[in-house]
Every structure is written in structure tokens, then in C-alpha cells.
Enzyme design. Structure first.
Site, PDB file in Angstrom:
ATOM      1  CG  ASP A 368      -1.987   0.929   1.265  1.00 44.96           C
ATOM      2  OD1 ASP A 368      -2.081   1.725   0.312  1.00 44.96           O
ATOM      3  OD2 ASP A 368      -2.788   0.888   2.217  1.00 44.96           O
ATOM      4  CE  LYS A 477      -1.031  -7.956   1.196  1.00 48.83           C
ATOM      5  NZ  LYS A 477      -0.073  -7.430   2.195  1.00 48.83           N
ATOM      6  CD1 TRP A 478      -8.536  -8.023  -4.374  1.00 48.33           C
ATOM      7  CD2 TRP A 478      -8.284  -8.645  -6.494  1.00 48.33           C
ATOM      8  NE1 TRP A 478      -9.725  -7.806  -5.013  1.00 48.33           N
ATOM      9  CE2 TRP A 478      -9.612  -8.182  -6.315  1.00 48.33           C
ATOM     10  CE3 TRP A 478      -7.905  -9.105  -7.758  1.00 48.33           C
ATOM     11  CZ2 TRP A 478     -10.543  -8.166  -7.352  1.00 48.33           C
ATOM     12  CZ3 TRP A 478      -8.839  -9.091  -8.788  1.00 48.33           C
ATOM     13  CH2 TRP A 478     -10.141  -8.621  -8.582  1.00 48.33           C
ATOM     14  CG  ASP A 479      -5.604  -5.762   1.434  1.00 45.63           C
ATOM     15  OD1 ASP A 479      -6.449  -6.461   2.027  1.00 45.63           O
ATOM     16  OD2 ASP A 479      -4.645  -5.225   2.006  1.00 45.63           O
ATOM     17  CG  MET A 480     -12.493  -6.870   0.042  1.00 44.94           C
ATOM     18  SD  MET A 480     -13.376  -6.999   1.600  1.00 44.94           S
ATOM     19  CE  MET A 480     -15.048  -6.832   1.087  1.00 44.94           C
ATOM     20  CG  ASP A 549      -3.280  -7.549   8.404  1.00 47.61           C
ATOM     21  OD1 ASP A 549      -2.695  -7.967   7.380  1.00 47.61           O
ATOM     22  OD2 ASP A 549      -4.138  -6.649   8.371  1.00 47.61           O
TER      23      ASP A 549
HETATM   24  C1  GLA Z   1      -4.175  -4.897   4.939  1.00 43.58           C
HETATM   25  C2  GLA Z   1      -3.291  -6.074   4.607  1.00 43.58           C
HETATM   26  C3  GLA Z   1      -1.867  -5.759   4.966  1.00 43.58           C
HETATM   27  C4  GLA Z   1      -1.408  -4.522   4.215  1.00 43.58           C
HETATM   28  C5  GLA Z   1      -2.347  -3.375   4.531  1.00 43.58           C
HETATM   29  C6  GLA Z   1      -2.048  -2.172   3.667  1.00 43.58           C
HETATM   30  O1  GLA Z   1      -4.285  -4.720   6.308  1.00 43.58           O
HETATM   31  O2  GLA Z   1      -3.740  -7.225   5.251  1.00 43.58           O
HETATM   32  O3  GLA Z   1      -1.032  -6.847   4.661  1.00 43.58           O
HETATM   33  O4  GLA Z   1      -1.405  -4.796   2.852  1.00 43.58           O
HETATM   34  O5  GLA Z   1      -3.700  -3.722   4.312  1.00 43.58           O
HETATM   35  O6  GLA Z   1      -2.899  -1.124   3.900  1.00 43.58           O
END
Ligand code: GLA
Length: 748
Positions: A368, A477-480, A549
Site C-alpha cells: 500500500d 496482492k489483492w486486498d479488501m 495481519d
Molecule cells: C491490509 C493487509 C496488509 C497490508 C495493509 C495495507 O491490512 O492485510 O497486509 O497490505 O492492508 O494497507
């Protein structure tokens, strides 16, 4: 493997050498469930297993016949009201408000192989010989509606998959209010239900409860499969444990709202249903339209919970995950998130990458903070173009420099979200999935984009595609990062609102399908605030997922242990992070952090430029070790040996299919004062084969050569001063201690 239809009794028997599943058309034309479990010999008539017992006050469909009541019958896809007052597998409404239905057997088809499910992830076959499929069509003539029940049985594994399709031909249409992917009625309630529960940074801890009368369930109404529960449940006999006893697994291949429910009625009949959560679900079907449910995957094991898990691992790794990366060893990566958070520039990134490259890391992942003007979590989601102040050469320039170093480059996206401070939101405020006429919640300063709208998916797709086409990106890495709150699709009518939660997930799948199709070489890793979308649906598109995380090794033992109930080791994203840990502030030895992270995809997430030389040397050793053993780890047979939820120790092993190599990890959470002697009993070795046992790292201690039976039944001593194992060095003792053993079959 076969699917037999016995004409005279109207019974279907799906079986392979391990399991049987029997369905029968009942006298009223509906489908009864006869049996699911260990294989039984096929015959024409299992009718005696239909239990018709007469009870007072039950409603009966046939006048004068007081023995046939749906209240007591075990059924395949039951509805509510026609005598059965348990929770149904589906519910629909006609134009005039009537919810009464009567679906009767119409026809069936049996064929080799398994069909894909359009628009939805599903388990697949690579050859027609791998599975047989039965499709049964039920029809309600009054409302011109059909239900297609699809069952697939696999050849050599105890697996049955189910899904359902509704098709409406009535001019007035119908509205589906609930449609589960499948139901299973079992003849008794002598089970314990095991589910995976947790929250952010404490995902997928197994919990066990005894079944009792009424309803027990796990679910998500958060828009994603969630940190809180996983779309999975297990019913185990009370005497079943990790290694023996009967266990039934139920897993839903879906990433949105789900319900996994067990109901026990007052005659001890147990009903399991699994499917899309009916909350806020209302799917109108016009004439000629159909609705397809997600798939549920049932695994039967008579070898305890490990037996069940090993079947899911193999199936999901090889017949759910797809693409170039499915069978490949996963690259060892370094991710900059915990190293820099939002505070980085190109120079800093290149420093980390260079240092990592020097010790053998293969992939650098930029997390990010690289886009729009994002320096904090309050802006720029939705603006997927590089922040040129931080990265003057853009993503393409940076990625090329990293490639020139001899490393691959990976990039973080959060495609489904926006911030109010973003160009996307300023241009399209109506793209928020929220009732914007009233107050609505933010989460981490962000809002969910309305992926039920194709134009939103198209817009995000175009931006991601532009980056991925231009820059040499090998991993995404596709986050949500947030759950749904006030769900409303702005500008769409009433009918759309009942569909929006499912359409959202279909939009996510559509974007995944487009990108994985256009960029087949890219390795996708799914993520949702850590592990809020660690589900089979995601695995179909992204063969690995960020597990949590929480990167603390001790907590990760529990999280990864629970995750392994269903998900293969090749899917478990696992990184070594800094000590003290950023989530729980625990200081654990680098050895233990690696010993946990090895059992996954493996990588680092720390500022390598700040580490002392001796740690860098250890990391280099860890990387070579992982490169040597990752095929075994990621593709071998994983077995849980000791649960971290039951005591101070935990252990697991992974063995090659040929049983000639095993890696076993032993973790001791706290140093006991005057601790007892500890042995670990290995599993699945060849009894009469000899294995050399070596402790990895540190002293690389030679722990002798032992027979397989000895290692399994007498056990391997892992305490520090027992026979065969020399006394451990002082620095190798203390809290958060772990040992890793490599066993190799040796010739006589
Ligand atoms: C989430 C992901 C983390 C990281 C942050 C970035 O919490 O799980 O690994 O990528 O977003 O904002």
C-alpha cells in the site's frame, strides 16, 4: 466409481471405493435422502432406510395415509411448510405472495466428468475419468419452475460436490428468498460441530461444540467470508480425533455472505445446510431466467480430522486452484508493508530490494501507498496511478530496476474500495455501495465500491490493466480491507437491491477472471485485512492468500494450524516479520519465526536494511533451506501432530507422497521449569524403512537413523537431554522455542 440409477426403486447410488451417497424418489415425487457415509455395496433397494414412523399431529399429504409425513423424512432439498417445519434448503415467493411449492422428480442425467459453473468458482476435473456427475431435475408444474440438483462424485477420493440451479418459465416470474447450495439430513445427532472462528489478527481458531436440539450455525453477513467465521463446518463423531474416527467436512466455494447451519430436530435428525446467507437476499427471476448457487464440497473421512484435511488440501491445491502457479513452487518474497508502511520512496524500496536480492529473495512486493497521493489511509483508493513524488520513475521504472537486479516485482491493489479524497469518488460519488441519503459508516476511512455495477468493475479493470500491461509485474496482492455496512446500489431499483450482495461477489469474480485471463503469468495472492477472505472461492483465482495481519510466530502457530483444517499449505501466505512483533509486541527468536513461516509460501516483511549481519546470515540460510524443501512443504502431505490449543506444545509434519522425506516442526510455547520429557510421534512413515533424522539449522544435529515404526510408535524425543539427542545449547532454550527435523529414507 459409479452412479447407478435403480429404475424399480427410483434410487440413485453414487459411490466409489470409499463413500456412498444414496437418494430416492419418494412416493410424493420429492427427493428423499437415504444414506451418506462409508461405502456400502450397491443393491436395488435401500427403501427400509426410509423411516416413516407415525407420530401424532404430523401433517400428511395423502388423505387416509397417516404414515408419510415430510416432518420425519430425511430429504435432499427440502422446503418449508408441506409438513416439514424445520429450516428449509430453499424458499421462494410467487407474484401473489404464496410460498407453497411442490417440486417433484421430472428427469435425470448421468454423465462422465464435471461441468464448470458459469461465473462462479468451482472444483474441476482434468479428464472425464476423474469424476461422474448426476443431474436431477425437479419441477413444480404450477409455477413452471425447475430445480436442477447437481452432484459430482470423484474417483479415488471421498468427495461429493453439490450445487443447485433454479429456472423459471412462468410469465409472472418468482422470487427466491433463500436457496442453499445443498442440504444433508443425517439419522442421528451424535456429533460435535467444529468451526473456524476468530476476528482480525486471530483468524480461524477451531472451536468444538456438542450438537444439541435447535439450530447452531456460523455465518457471515459482512460481504466477505470474514475473519469471524469461515465458510466451513465439520461434524465429527465424539470419539473422532486428528487421526481416527468419522468426520464429515462441509465447505462452500464462495467468498461472500454465507450460512453454514446445523439443525437437530426433536427426533434427533440432524440437518446441515450450506449456502448464500438469506439475509438481504431476494432474487427475482423473470420468465426464462435462472439462478445458480455456489458449490458446496463434502468430504468424508474415517481417518479423523487430518484425514479430512488431507483430502481438502489435495483437492483444493490441484482441482480448485488454477493457472500457471498452481503446481509451481512459490517465490520467496519480501514485502515492504511492515518495513515502511506508507513512508517510502524509490531509493528506500531499492535499498530493501537490493539487500534482499543479495541473500536470495526472489520477489519484491510493493504494498500500500504507491498510488494517487496516498501517504496515509485516508485517500486515493480508486486512483490506480503511481505517486510520482514517491516514485519518480513510476511503477514501470521501479519494476524495471528491480527486474534488472534479477528479482521479480509484485504490487498491491485494493480494487474494491475508494476514499472520499480520491478522483474516483469526486467523479462518481454514486459508485459507493451505501445508502448515501443517510449516514453511513466508513471503515479505515474507506468505502466499498459498488461492484454489482459493471461500469465500476470496467473502470477498475481498465486502470489495473494499464499498470499491469506497462510494468513487468509478476505478482499481485489483492486486498479488501473492510466489511459492508449500509448496502444500497445507488440508482438501481428495488429488484436490484435484493441481488446486490451476490452480484458484488460476481463482480469480484468477473474482475479476477478478466485479469487472470489477460495476465496468466501473474501470481495472485488474495487478502482481506489479513485473512477475512481466506476461502475456497478466492483460491480458484488466487492460489495463495494472506493468512492474517498477525505475523507473530506464536499466534501464527494457532492461525496456521486452524487454517490447515481446510486449506493447503501452498495457499498459506506466511512471512517472517520483525521482533518485537508489530501486532502483539512479542519478541520471538528469528529461528522460530522462520520455522513457522516455512509452512506456507514463505517470505519476509521487515526492514532488512536495519538488521545486524548475524541475522542477515541466518536469513540467507533460511532462504536456501526453503528453496531446497519448498516442493516437499507446499506439495507434500501435511499432518497436524499436536494442537497448540491443548497445551504448551505444538507439532506438525509434512511428508512426501512416497514417504521418503519428512519435515517435522516442534514448537514449545513457553519454557517449562523442570519440564517433562517430550516425544513426537510421527505419522505416515514406512514402518520397516530406515530414516536418517537431522535437526535443521543451528548445530545441524545428527539425531541418528531410526526405523519408521520406531519413529511413529516409540516416537522421536524432542526434549533437550534425552537419548539420541545431544544436550541443547543454552541459547536454544527458553520461551518460543522450536525445532525442525528433516527425515530422509536411507538404504540399508
Ligand atoms: C491490509 C493487509 C496488509 C497490508 C495493509 C495495507 O491490512 O492485510 O497486509 O497490505 O492492508 O494497507
Amino acid at each position: 466409481m459409479a452412479i447407478k440409477f435403480h429404475e424399480s426403486t427410483k434410487e440413485f447410488h453414487l459411490y466409489n471405493e470409499q463413500i456412498s451417497y444414496i437418494i430416492r424418489v419418494l412416493e410424493n415425487g420429492q427427493l428423499g435422502h437415504v444414506y451418506y457415509g462409508k461405502h456400502i455395496t450397491d443393491k436395488e433397494d435401500f427403501g427400509y432406510l426410509i423411516e416413516y414412523a407415525r407420530r401424532d399431529m404430523a401433517p400428511y399429504p395423502f388423505e387416509g395415509n397417516s404414515t408419510f409425513s415430510l416432518e420425519h423424512l430425511k430429504q435432499e432439498y427440502p422446503t418449508f411448510g408441506s409438513g416439514d417445519t424445520r429450516y428449509p434448503a430453499f424458499e421462494l415467493e410467487r407474484e401473489d405472495g404464496s410460498r407453497t411449492v411442490d417440486f417433484k422428480y421430472k428427469k435425470h442425467e448421468i454423465f462422465k466428468g464435471k461441468k464448470d459453473i458459469e461465473g462462479l468458482p468451482a472444483v474441476y476435473v482434468e479428464s472425464e475419468e476423474e469424476a461422474d456427475t448426476l443431474e436431477i431435475v425437479l419441477e413444480d408444474k404450477l409455477i413452471h419452475t425447475q430445480i436442477l440438483l447437481s452432484y459430482t462424485i470423484f474417483k479415488d477420493i471421498p468427495v461429493i460436490t453439490k450445487h443447485v440451479r433454479f429456472s423459471c418459465e412462468h410469465s409472472e416470474g418468482i422470487t427466491l428468498l433463500n436457496c442453499m447450495s445443498g442440504c444433508l439430513d443425517l439419522p442421528d445427532k451424535e456429533y460435535e460441530m467444529v468451526e473456524l472462528a476468530g476476528t482480525w489478527s486471530r483468524e480461524r481458531h477451531p472451536h468444538t461444540r456438542e450438537l444439541n436440539y435447535g439450530v447452531q450455525s456460523v455465518y457471515s453477513m459482512r460481504g466477505c467470508s470474514s475473519h469471524q467465521f469461515n465458510p466451513f463446518l465439520m461434524l465429527k463423531r465424539k470419539n473422532a480425533d486428528e487421526f481416527s474416527g468419522e468426520v464429515l467436512g462441509f465447505s462452500l466455494v464462495y467468498s461472500g455472505d454465507f450460512l453454514a447451519q446445523v439443525e437437530v430436530d426433536n427426533f434427533d435428525v440432524t440437518r446441515v445446510v450450506l449456502g448464500i446467507h438469506p439475509n438481504e437476499f431476494r432474487w427475482e427471476l423473470k420468465q426464462g431466467e435462472s439462478f445458480q448457487t455456489p458449490e458446496m464440497v463434502m468430504v468424508y473421512s474415517e481417518n479423523g480430522m487430518n484425514g479430512m484435511s488431507q483430502v481438502y488440501h489435495e483437492l483444493y491445491r490441484t482441482r480448485l486452484a488454477r493457472g500457471t502457479w498452481r503446481d509451481k513452487e512459490r517465490p520467496i518474497l519480501i514485502n515492504n508493508w511492515e518495513a515502511t508502511y506508507f513512508d517510502f520512496n524509490e531509493e528506500k524500496i531499492l535499498d530493501i530490494a537490493k539487500k534482499a536480492k543479495d541473500i536470495g529473495v526472489e520477489l519484491f512486493v510493493l504494498d500500500d501507498g504507491w498510488f494517487g497521493k496516498r501517504n496515509w489511509d485516508n485517500c486515493s483508493l480508486g486512483d490506480w496511478y503511481p505517486n510520482l513524488e514517491k516514485l519518480p520513475n513510476g511503477i514501470t521504472g521501479l519494476a524495471k530496476k528491480i527486474e534488472e537486479m534479477g528479482m521479480k516485482f509484485g504490487l498491491w491493489f485494493e480494487p474494491e474500495m475508494t476514499n472520499k479524497d480520491s478522483d474516483l469518488y469526486r467523479e462518481h460519488p454514486d459508485w459507493l455501495l451505501a445508502d448515501t441519503r443517510r449516514q453511513y459508516c466508513h471503515s479505515r476511512n474507506q468505502y466499498v465500491l459498488d461492484f454489482s455495477k459493471k461500469e465500476v468493475v470496467d473502470h477498475i479493470h481498465a486502470q489495473m490493466r494499464a499498470i499491469l500491461k506497462d510494468a513487468p509485474v509478476s505478482y499481485v496482492k489483492w486486498d479488501m480491507n473492510r466489511a459492508f455496512s449500509e448496502v444500497f446500489s445507488n440508482g438501481n431499483g428495488r429488484s436490484w437491491q435484493g441481488k446486490v450482495r451476490h452480484k458484488y461477489i460476481l463482480g469480484v469474480y468477473d474482475l479476477y477472471e478478466r485479469l487472470t485471463g489477460e495476465f496468466p503469468e501473474i501470481l495472485f495472492e488474495s487478502c482481506a485485512s489479513g485473512g477475512a477472505r481466506f476461502d475456497p472461492g478466492m483460491l480458484y483465482y488466487a492460489p495463495q492468500a494472506w493468512t492474517s495481519d498477525n505475523t507473530d510466530a506464536i499466534d501464527r502457530i494457532k492461525i496456521q494450524y486452524g487454517t490447515s483444517y481446510v486449506y493447503p499449505i501452498s495457499s498459506i501466505g506466511s512471512h517472517v516479520s520483525a521482533a518485537p512483533n508489530h501486532q502483539v509486541f512479542r519478541d520471538t527468536p528469528l529461528e522460530t519465526r522462520a520455522n513457522v513461516a516455512f509452512f506456507g509460501t514463505f517470505g519476509y516483511e521487515l526492514d532488512i536494511t536495519k538488521l545486524p549481519e548475524d541475522e542477515i546470515e541466518k536469513m540467507q540460510e533460511q532462504i536456501s533451506f526453503m528453496k531446497e524443501h519448498r516442493k516437499l512443504i507446499q506439495q507434500g502431505v501435511f499432518t497436524r501432530l499436536e494442537s497448540p490449543f491443548e497445551g504448551n506444545n505444538s507439532a506438525w509434519q509434512v511428508a512426501s507422497e512416497k514417504k521418503d522425506e519428512v519435515l517435522m516442526a516442534y514448537f514449545r510455547l513457553l519454557e517449562p521449569a523442570q519440564g517433562k520429557f517430550e516425544r513426537i510421534y510421527l505419522k505416515g512413515l514406512e514402518e520397516t524403512a530406515k530414516y536418517s533424522v537431522q535437526e535443521c539449522f543451528g548445530a545441524h544435529m545428527d539425531c541418528g537413523v531410526h526405523y519408521g515404526d520406531e519413529l511413529m510408535y516409540a516416537g522421536l524425543s524432542v526434549s533437550d537431554c534425552s537419548a539420541g539427542i545431544p544436550m541443547l545449547a543454552r541459547e536454544q532454550q527458553g520461551d518460543y522455542f522450536s525445532r525442525l527435523f528433516y527425515l530422509k529414507k536411507v538404504e540399508e
